[in-house]
Structure formats: structure tokens, C-alpha cells
Write a protein that holds these residues in place. Structure first.
Motif, PDB file in Angstrom:
ATOM      1  N   UNK A 197      21.576 -14.375   2.841  1.00  0.00           N
ATOM      2  CA  UNK A 197      21.788 -13.022   3.332  1.00  0.00           C
ATOM      3  C   UNK A 197      21.243 -11.982   2.345  1.00  0.00           C
ATOM      4  N   UNK A 198      21.497 -12.175   1.041  1.00  0.00           N
ATOM      5  CA  UNK A 198      21.000 -11.224   0.046  1.00  0.00           C
ATOM      6  C   UNK A 198      19.478 -11.237  -0.025  1.00  0.00           C
ATOM      7  N   UNK A 199      18.880 -12.415   0.133  1.00  0.00           N
ATOM      8  CA  UNK A 199      17.422 -12.498   0.122  1.00  0.00           C
ATOM      9  C   UNK A 199      16.840 -11.749   1.322  1.00  0.00           C
ATOM     10  N   UNK A 200      17.472 -11.900   2.479  1.00  0.00           N
ATOM     11  CA  UNK A 200      17.022 -11.191   3.679  1.00  0.00           C
ATOM     12  C   UNK A 200      17.151  -9.686   3.483  1.00  0.00           C
ATOM     13  N   UNK A 201      18.268  -9.243   2.942  1.00  0.00           N
ATOM     14  CA  UNK A 201      18.485  -7.810   2.703  1.00  0.00           C
ATOM     15  C   UNK A 201      17.451  -7.268   1.720  1.00  0.00           C
ATOM     16  N   UNK A 202      17.200  -8.008   0.644  1.00  0.00           N
ATOM     17  CA  UNK A 202      16.191  -7.577  -0.327  1.00  0.00           C
ATOM     18  C   UNK A 202      14.808  -7.470   0.283  1.00  0.00           C
ATOM     19  N   UNK A 203      14.474  -8.437   1.125  1.00  0.00           N
ATOM     20  CA  UNK A 203      13.171  -8.409   1.798  1.00  0.00           C
ATOM     21  C   UNK A 203      13.086  -7.214   2.744  1.00  0.00           C
ATOM     22  N   UNK A 204      14.161  -6.946   3.468  1.00  0.00           N
ATOM     23  CA  UNK A 204      14.190  -5.775   4.349  1.00  0.00           C
ATOM     24  C   UNK A 204      14.057  -4.470   3.555  1.00  0.00           C
ATOM     25  N   UNK A 205      14.742  -4.370   2.419  1.00  0.00           N
ATOM     26  CA  UNK A 205      14.649  -3.154   1.598  1.00  0.00           C
ATOM     27  C   UNK A 205      13.228  -2.935   1.096  1.00  0.00           C
ATOM     28  N   UNK A 206      12.604  -3.986   0.610  1.00  0.00           N
ATOM     29  CA  UNK A 206      11.224  -3.891   0.144  1.00  0.00           C
ATOM     30  C   UNK A 206      10.295  -3.501   1.290  1.00  0.00           C
ATOM     31  N   UNK A 207      10.540  -4.080   2.453  1.00  0.00           N
ATOM     32  CA  UNK A 207       9.748  -3.759   3.643  1.00  0.00           C
ATOM     33  C   UNK A 207       9.896  -2.287   4.014  1.00  0.00           C
ATOM     34  N   UNK A 208      11.123  -1.782   3.962  1.00  0.00           N
ATOM     35  CA  UNK A 208      11.374  -0.383   4.318  1.00  0.00           C
ATOM     36  C   UNK A 208      10.690   0.567   3.342  1.00  0.00           C
ATOM     37  N   UNK A 209      10.749   0.264   2.058  1.00  0.00           N
ATOM     38  CA  UNK A 209      10.084   1.120   1.064  1.00  0.00           C
ATOM     39  C   UNK A 209       8.577   1.117   1.295  1.00  0.00           C
ATOM     40  N   UNK A 210       8.009  -0.041   1.605  1.00  0.00           N
ATOM     41  CA  UNK A 210       6.567  -0.115   1.876  1.00  0.00           C
ATOM     42  C   UNK A 210       6.210   0.738   3.091  1.00  0.00           C
ATOM     43  N   UNK A 211       7.019   0.657   4.140  1.00  0.00           N
ATOM     44  CA  UNK A 211       6.743   1.443   5.341  1.00  0.00           C
ATOM     45  C   UNK A 211       6.875   2.945   5.069  1.00  0.00           C
ATOM     46  N   UNK A 212       7.934   3.328   4.373  1.00  0.00           N
ATOM     47  CA  UNK A 212       8.143   4.755   4.093  1.00  0.00           C
ATOM     48  C   UNK A 212       7.021   5.298   3.221  1.00  0.00           C
ATOM     49  N   UNK A 213       6.635   4.560   2.190  1.00  0.00           N
ATOM     50  CA  UNK A 213       5.514   5.009   1.347  1.00  0.00           C
ATOM     51  C   UNK A 213       4.220   5.099   2.144  1.00  0.00           C
ATOM     52  N   UNK A 214       4.012   4.134   3.039  1.00  0.00           N
ATOM     53  CA  UNK A 214       2.810   4.137   3.868  1.00  0.00           C
ATOM     54  C   UNK A 214       2.722   5.339   4.786  1.00  0.00           C
ATOM     55  N   UNK A 215       3.853   5.935   5.101  1.00  0.00           N
ATOM     56  CA  UNK A 215       3.886   7.145   5.927  1.00  0.00           C
ATOM     57  C   UNK A 215       4.008   8.419   5.093  1.00  0.00           C
ATOM     58  N   UNK A 216       4.682   8.325   3.954  1.00  0.00           N
ATOM     59  CA  UNK A 216       4.916   9.497   3.105  1.00  0.00           C
ATOM     60  C   UNK A 216       3.628   9.973   2.430  1.00  0.00           C
ATOM     61  N   UNK A 217       2.828   9.042   1.935  1.00  0.00           N
ATOM     62  CA  UNK A 217       1.611   9.432   1.218  1.00  0.00           C
ATOM     63  C   UNK A 217       0.616  10.183   2.105  1.00  0.00           C
ATOM     64  N   UNK A 218       0.347   9.735   3.339  1.00  0.00           N
ATOM     65  CA  UNK A 218      -0.525  10.548   4.204  1.00  0.00           C
ATOM     66  C   UNK A 218       0.076  11.911   4.536  1.00  0.00           C
ATOM     67  N   UNK A 219       1.409  11.968   4.649  1.00  0.00           N
ATOM     68  CA  UNK A 219       2.055  13.245   4.917  1.00  0.00           C
ATOM     69  C   UNK A 219       1.805  14.233   3.772  1.00  0.00           C
ATOM     70  N   UNK A 220       1.844  13.723   2.535  1.00  0.00           N
ATOM     71  CA  UNK A 220       1.530  14.590   1.392  1.00  0.00           C
ATOM     72  C   UNK A 220       0.126  15.150   1.521  1.00  0.00           C
ATOM     73  N   UNK A 221      -0.824  14.286   1.864  1.00  0.00           N
ATOM     74  CA  UNK A 221      -2.216  14.724   2.006  1.00  0.00           C
ATOM     75  C   UNK A 221      -2.354  15.715   3.163  1.00  0.00           C
ATOM     76  N   UNK A 222      -1.718  15.424   4.293  1.00  0.00           N
ATOM     77  CA  UNK A 222      -1.835  16.306   5.459  1.00  0.00           C
ATOM     78  C   UNK A 222      -1.246  17.689   5.195  1.00  0.00           C
ATOM     79  N   UNK A 223      -0.205  17.751   4.387  1.00  0.00           N
ATOM     80  CA  UNK A 223       0.417  19.041   4.064  1.00  0.00           C
ATOM     81  C   UNK A 223      -0.171  19.664   2.802  1.00  0.00           C
ATOM     82  N   UNK A 224      -1.304  19.098   2.367  1.00  0.00           N
ATOM     83  CA  UNK A 224      -2.059  19.618   1.224  1.00  0.00           C
ATOM     84  C   UNK A 224      -1.231  19.644  -0.070  1.00  0.00           C
ATOM     85  N   UNK A 225      -0.354  18.646  -0.216  1.00  0.00           N
ATOM     86  CA  UNK A 225       0.418  18.503  -1.446  1.00  0.00           C
ATOM     87  C   UNK A 225      -0.042  17.287  -2.234  1.00  0.00           C
ATOM     88  N   UNK A 226      -1.127  16.666  -1.782  1.00  0.00           N
ATOM     89  CA  UNK A 226      -1.657  15.493  -2.470  1.00  0.00           C
ATOM     90  C   UNK A 226      -3.118  15.288  -2.100  1.00  0.00           C
TER      91      UNK A 226
END
Length: 107
Positions: free
Chosen positions: A1-30
Motif C-alpha cells: 500500500x505504501x509503495x502504491x501511495x508513493x508511486x501515485x504521489x510521484x506520478x501526481x508531482x510529475x503531472x502537476x509540473x508538466x502542466x505548471x511549467x507551460x503555464x509559467x511560460x504562457x503567463x510570461x513568468x518563465x
């Protein structure tokens, strides 16, 4: 269960970063080069989801609960906005649902 949760957390951070970084560029903050690590993060996100041995629909459903919790942590830690009690109540509900999906007996 802990391994699954850790994998999900890592997956969520990857997804959020994958969306956050383009948002920075689109809003001219990166700069535009942020699109390269964003694409790598989204590829990592897809690969991490593929590591689960169960049916993909079940994986996505359970992952959704962890994603919501991670997104609220991101809101607080990165965006500097403290989640409300309603936010935390919603996280509790989706995590309860994700737990039911993860721990349900399989036939």
C-alpha cells in the motif's frame, strides 16, 4: 500500500509540473525552454501510471484521489494559498474513495 501511495504521489508531482511549467511560460513568468522539462514530466507521468499491474481504469480512478490531495498541497506550498476547510473535506472524501478502490477485494 505504501509503495502504491508513493508511486501515485510521484506520478501526481510529475503531472502537476508538466502542466505548471507551460503555464509559467504562457503567463510570461518563465522562459520558453521550460516547455522541455514540462514535456519530460508529462512523459514521466504516463510511464509511472503504466507501472501499476491492475486495470488502467481502476488505476486512474484511485490516482485521482491522490492527485487532488497533491494539487492542494501544491496550492499551499508553491502558490502560497492555504486550502480552506472545504478543500480539506473534499480531499478526505476523494482519498476515502481512492482507498476503497485500492483495497477492494479482487476476484
Amino acid at each position: 500500500m505504501l509503495q502504491t501511495l508513493g508511486l501515485y504521489l510521484l506520478t501526481a508531482v510529475a503531472e502537476i509540473l508538466g502542466c505548471f511549467l507551460p503555464m509559467l511560460w504562457l503567463h510570461k513568468r518563465g522562459p520558453a525552454w521550460l516547455l522541455l522539462p514540462a514535456a519530460a514530466c508529462l512523459a514521466l507521468f504516463v510511464w509511472l501510471l503504466s507501472l501499476h499491474p491492475t486495470a488502467s481504469g481502476r488505476v486512474y480512478a484511485a490516482y485521482g484521489g491522490v492527485y487532488v490531495a497533491t494539487a492542494l498541497a501544491w496550492l499551499w506550498l508553491v502558490d502560497g494559498l492555504r486550502p480552506t476547510g472545504w478543500d480539506w473535506a473534499g480531499v478526505g472524501l476523494v482519498l476515502a474513495g481512492a482507498t476503497v478502490i485500492i483495497l477492494a477485494p479482487r476476484t
